[in-house]
Design a protein around this motif. Structure first.
Motif, PDB file in Angstrom:
ATOM      1  N   THR A   1       0.855  -1.176   0.000  1.00 18.61           N
ATOM      2  CA  THR A   1       0.000   0.000   0.000  1.00 18.61           C
ATOM      3  C   THR A   1       0.896   1.232   0.000  1.00 18.61           C
ATOM      4  O   THR A   1       1.840   1.316   0.794  1.00 18.61           O
ATOM      5  CB  THR A   1      -0.914   0.004   1.235  1.00 18.61           C
ATOM      6  N   VAL A   2       0.609   2.169  -0.899  1.00 21.41           N
ATOM      7  CA  VAL A   2       1.436   3.364  -1.047  1.00 21.41           C
ATOM      8  C   VAL A   2       0.539   4.599  -1.099  1.00 21.41           C
ATOM      9  O   VAL A   2      -0.633   4.512  -1.454  1.00 21.41           O
ATOM     10  CB  VAL A   2       2.321   3.291  -2.314  1.00 21.41           C
ATOM     11  N   SER A   3       1.100   5.742  -0.761  1.00 24.33           N
ATOM     12  CA  SER A   3       0.329   6.982  -0.809  1.00 24.33           C
ATOM     13  C   SER A   3       0.483   7.697  -2.150  1.00 24.33           C
ATOM     14  O   SER A   3      -0.363   8.500  -2.525  1.00 24.33           O
ATOM     15  CB  SER A   3       0.726   7.916   0.333  1.00 24.33           C
ATOM     16  N   ASP A   4       1.568   7.428  -2.864  1.00 22.10           N
ATOM     17  CA  ASP A   4       1.808   8.062  -4.164  1.00 22.10           C
ATOM     18  C   ASP A   4       2.301   6.981  -5.127  1.00 22.10           C
ATOM     19  O   ASP A   4       3.447   6.535  -5.047  1.00 22.10           O
ATOM     20  CB  ASP A   4       2.835   9.182  -4.021  1.00 22.10           C
ATOM     21  N   LEU A   5       1.435   6.569  -6.021  1.00 17.70           N
ATOM     22  CA  LEU A   5       1.746   5.460  -6.929  1.00 17.70           C
ATOM     23  C   LEU A   5       2.928   5.785  -7.850  1.00 17.70           C
ATOM     24  O   LEU A   5       3.815   4.954  -8.026  1.00 17.70           O
ATOM     25  CB  LEU A   5       0.501   5.100  -7.747  1.00 17.70           C
ATOM     26  N   ALA A   6       2.960   6.984  -8.408  1.00 22.09           N
ATOM     27  CA  ALA A   6       4.046   7.353  -9.325  1.00 22.09           C
ATOM     28  C   ALA A   6       5.401   7.353  -8.618  1.00 22.09           C
ATOM     29  O   ALA A   6       6.392   6.834  -9.153  1.00 22.09           O
ATOM     30  CB  ALA A   6       3.765   8.717  -9.952  1.00 22.09           C
ATOM     31  N   VAL A   7       5.448   7.901  -7.420  1.00 24.22           N
ATOM     32  CA  VAL A   7       6.698   7.935  -6.653  1.00 24.22           C
ATOM     33  C   VAL A   7       7.134   6.518  -6.292  1.00 24.22           C
ATOM     34  O   VAL A   7       8.318   6.170  -6.402  1.00 24.22           O
ATOM     35  CB  VAL A   7       6.544   8.813  -5.384  1.00 24.22           C
ATOM     36  N   ALA A   8       6.192   5.677  -5.869  1.00 21.28           N
ATOM     37  CA  ALA A   8       6.523   4.293  -5.512  1.00 21.28           C
ATOM     38  C   ALA A   8       7.043   3.523  -6.719  1.00 21.28           C
ATOM     39  O   ALA A   8       8.030   2.790  -6.614  1.00 21.28           O
ATOM     40  CB  ALA A   8       5.300   3.595  -4.920  1.00 21.28           C
ATOM     41  N   LYS A   9       6.392   3.677  -7.864  1.00 20.94           N
ATOM     42  CA  LYS A   9       6.851   2.989  -9.074  1.00 20.94           C
ATOM     43  C   LYS A   9       8.265   3.436  -9.450  1.00 20.94           C
ATOM     44  O   LYS A   9       9.115   2.605  -9.789  1.00 20.94           O
ATOM     45  CB  LYS A   9       5.893   3.246 -10.235  1.00 20.94           C
ATOM     46  N   THR A  10       8.522   4.730  -9.370  1.00 25.82           N
ATOM     47  CA  THR A  10       9.852   5.250  -9.688  1.00 25.82           C
ATOM     48  C   THR A  10      10.896   4.667  -8.745  1.00 25.82           C
ATOM     49  O   THR A  10      11.973   4.240  -9.172  1.00 25.82           O
ATOM     50  CB  THR A  10       9.859   6.791  -9.617  1.00 25.82           C
ATOM     51  N   PHE A  11      10.588   4.640  -7.446  1.00 24.35           N
ATOM     52  CA  PHE A  11      11.522   4.098  -6.456  1.00 24.35           C
ATOM     53  C   PHE A  11      11.823   2.622  -6.720  1.00 24.35           C
ATOM     54  O   PHE A  11      12.985   2.218  -6.801  1.00 24.35           O
ATOM     55  CB  PHE A  11      10.967   4.266  -5.037  1.00 24.35           C
ATOM     56  N   TYR A  12      10.783   1.777  -6.815  1.00 29.72           N
ATOM     57  CA  TYR A  12      10.996   0.338  -6.967  1.00 29.72           C
ATOM     58  C   TYR A  12      11.652  -0.004  -8.312  1.00 29.72           C
ATOM     59  O   TYR A  12      12.440  -0.949  -8.395  1.00 29.72           O
ATOM     60  CB  TYR A  12       9.695  -0.429  -6.768  1.00 29.72           C
ATOM     61  N   ALA A  13      11.354   0.773  -9.342  1.00 25.01           N
ATOM     62  CA  ALA A  13      12.015   0.556 -10.637  1.00 25.01           C
ATOM     63  C   ALA A  13      13.506   0.872 -10.526  1.00 25.01           C
ATOM     64  O   ALA A  13      14.345   0.115 -11.029  1.00 25.01           O
ATOM     65  CB  ALA A  13      11.361   1.414 -11.713  1.00 25.01           C
ATOM     66  N   ALA A  14      13.838   1.978  -9.864  1.00 23.58           N
ATOM     67  CA  ALA A  14      15.244   2.374  -9.722  1.00 23.58           C
ATOM     68  C   ALA A  14      15.994   1.447  -8.774  1.00 23.58           C
ATOM     69  O   ALA A  14      17.140   1.059  -9.040  1.00 23.58           O
ATOM     70  CB  ALA A  14      15.335   3.820  -9.228  1.00 23.58           C
ATOM     71  N   ALA A  15      15.370   1.075  -7.656  1.00 24.38           N
ATOM     72  CA  ALA A  15      16.050   0.267  -6.641  1.00 24.38           C
ATOM     73  C   ALA A  15      16.193  -1.194  -7.050  1.00 24.38           C
ATOM     74  O   ALA A  15      17.233  -1.810  -6.796  1.00 24.38           O
ATOM     75  CB  ALA A  15      15.297   0.366  -5.311  1.00 24.38           C
ATOM     76  N   PHE A  16      15.146  -1.759  -7.667  1.00 23.83           N
ATOM     77  CA  PHE A  16      15.133  -3.200  -7.921  1.00 23.83           C
ATOM     78  C   PHE A  16      14.922  -3.579  -9.384  1.00 23.83           C
ATOM     79  O   PHE A  16      14.892  -4.762  -9.716  1.00 23.83           O
ATOM     80  CB  PHE A  16      14.036  -3.873  -7.084  1.00 23.83           C
ATOM     81  N   GLY A  17      14.727  -2.606 -10.247  1.00 19.08           N
ATOM     82  CA  GLY A  17      14.498  -2.898 -11.661  1.00 19.08           C
ATOM     83  C   GLY A  17      13.106  -3.445 -11.956  1.00 19.08           C
ATOM     84  O   GLY A  17      12.885  -4.043 -12.996  1.00 19.08           O
ATOM     85  N   TRP A  18      12.165  -3.235 -11.039  1.00 20.45           N
ATOM     86  CA  TRP A  18      10.819  -3.759 -11.230  1.00 20.45           C
ATOM     87  C   TRP A  18      10.127  -3.049 -12.387  1.00 20.45           C
ATOM     88  O   TRP A  18      10.339  -1.868 -12.637  1.00 20.45           O
ATOM     89  CB  TRP A  18       9.984  -3.579  -9.970  1.00 20.45           C
ATOM     90  N   GLN A  19       9.269  -3.801 -13.070  1.00 26.91           N
ATOM     91  CA  GLN A  19       8.427  -3.258 -14.131  1.00 26.91           C
ATOM     92  C   GLN A  19       6.979  -3.442 -13.717  1.00 26.91           C
ATOM     93  O   GLN A  19       6.657  -4.351 -12.940  1.00 26.91           O
ATOM     94  CB  GLN A  19       8.710  -3.954 -15.451  1.00 26.91           C
ATOM     95  N   PHE A  20       6.110  -2.591 -14.258  1.00 31.77           N
ATOM     96  CA  PHE A  20       4.727  -2.542 -13.796  1.00 31.77           C
ATOM     97  C   PHE A  20       3.734  -2.618 -14.940  1.00 31.77           C
ATOM     98  O   PHE A  20       4.015  -2.222 -16.058  1.00 31.77           O
ATOM     99  CB  PHE A  20       4.492  -1.251 -13.000  1.00 31.77           C
ATOM    100  N   ASN A  21       2.540  -3.093 -14.610  1.00 36.68           N
ATOM    101  CA  ASN A  21       1.398  -3.074 -15.502  1.00 36.68           C
ATOM    102  C   ASN A  21       0.354  -2.198 -14.823  1.00 36.68           C
ATOM    103  O   ASN A  21      -0.121  -2.530 -13.738  1.00 36.68           O
ATOM    104  CB  ASN A  21       0.865  -4.492 -15.713  1.00 36.68           C
TER     105      ASN A  21
END
Length: 95
Positions: free
Chosen positions: A13-33
């Motif tokens: 659960t996150v308060s800001d989806l765009a910020v969370a996606k940016t963080f997890y993509a940068a930190a772990f290379g995650w991709q999203f749908n």
């Protein structure tokens, strides 16, 4: 592929989806749908393995963790036998 008694899906659960996606993509290379402004699925090898759920009210506690079982009745019995309690009975989950 699903593995018996392994984490099958995890939802943060996150308060800001765009910020969370940016963080997890940068930190772990995650991709999203993306599923709209409230939810983004975390892509794994050949399937979705989790998600980011946006909400304005963050609660105490950790992420939602979905465990996979080849035999749900036996898994529930094992939890109870080990001294655990079932806080919420199993329910149907998409996918």
């Amino acid at each position: 592929m699903h593995t018996h008694h392994a984490i099958d899906y995890i939802e943060f659960t996150v308060s800001d989806l765009a910020v969370a996606k940016t963080f997890y993509a940068a930190a772990f290379g995650w991709q999203f749908n993306d599923y709209g402004p409230e939810y983004a699925g975390i892509q794994g090898e050949g399937r979705e393995v989790g998600g980011l759920h946006r909400t304005s009210e963050l609660r105490k506690g950790g992420p939602l963790v979905v465990l996979y079982s080849d035999d749900l009745a036996a898994s529930l019995a094992a939890v109870r036998s080990a001294g655990g309690t079932i806080a919420k009975n199993p329910f149907s989950f998409p996918g």
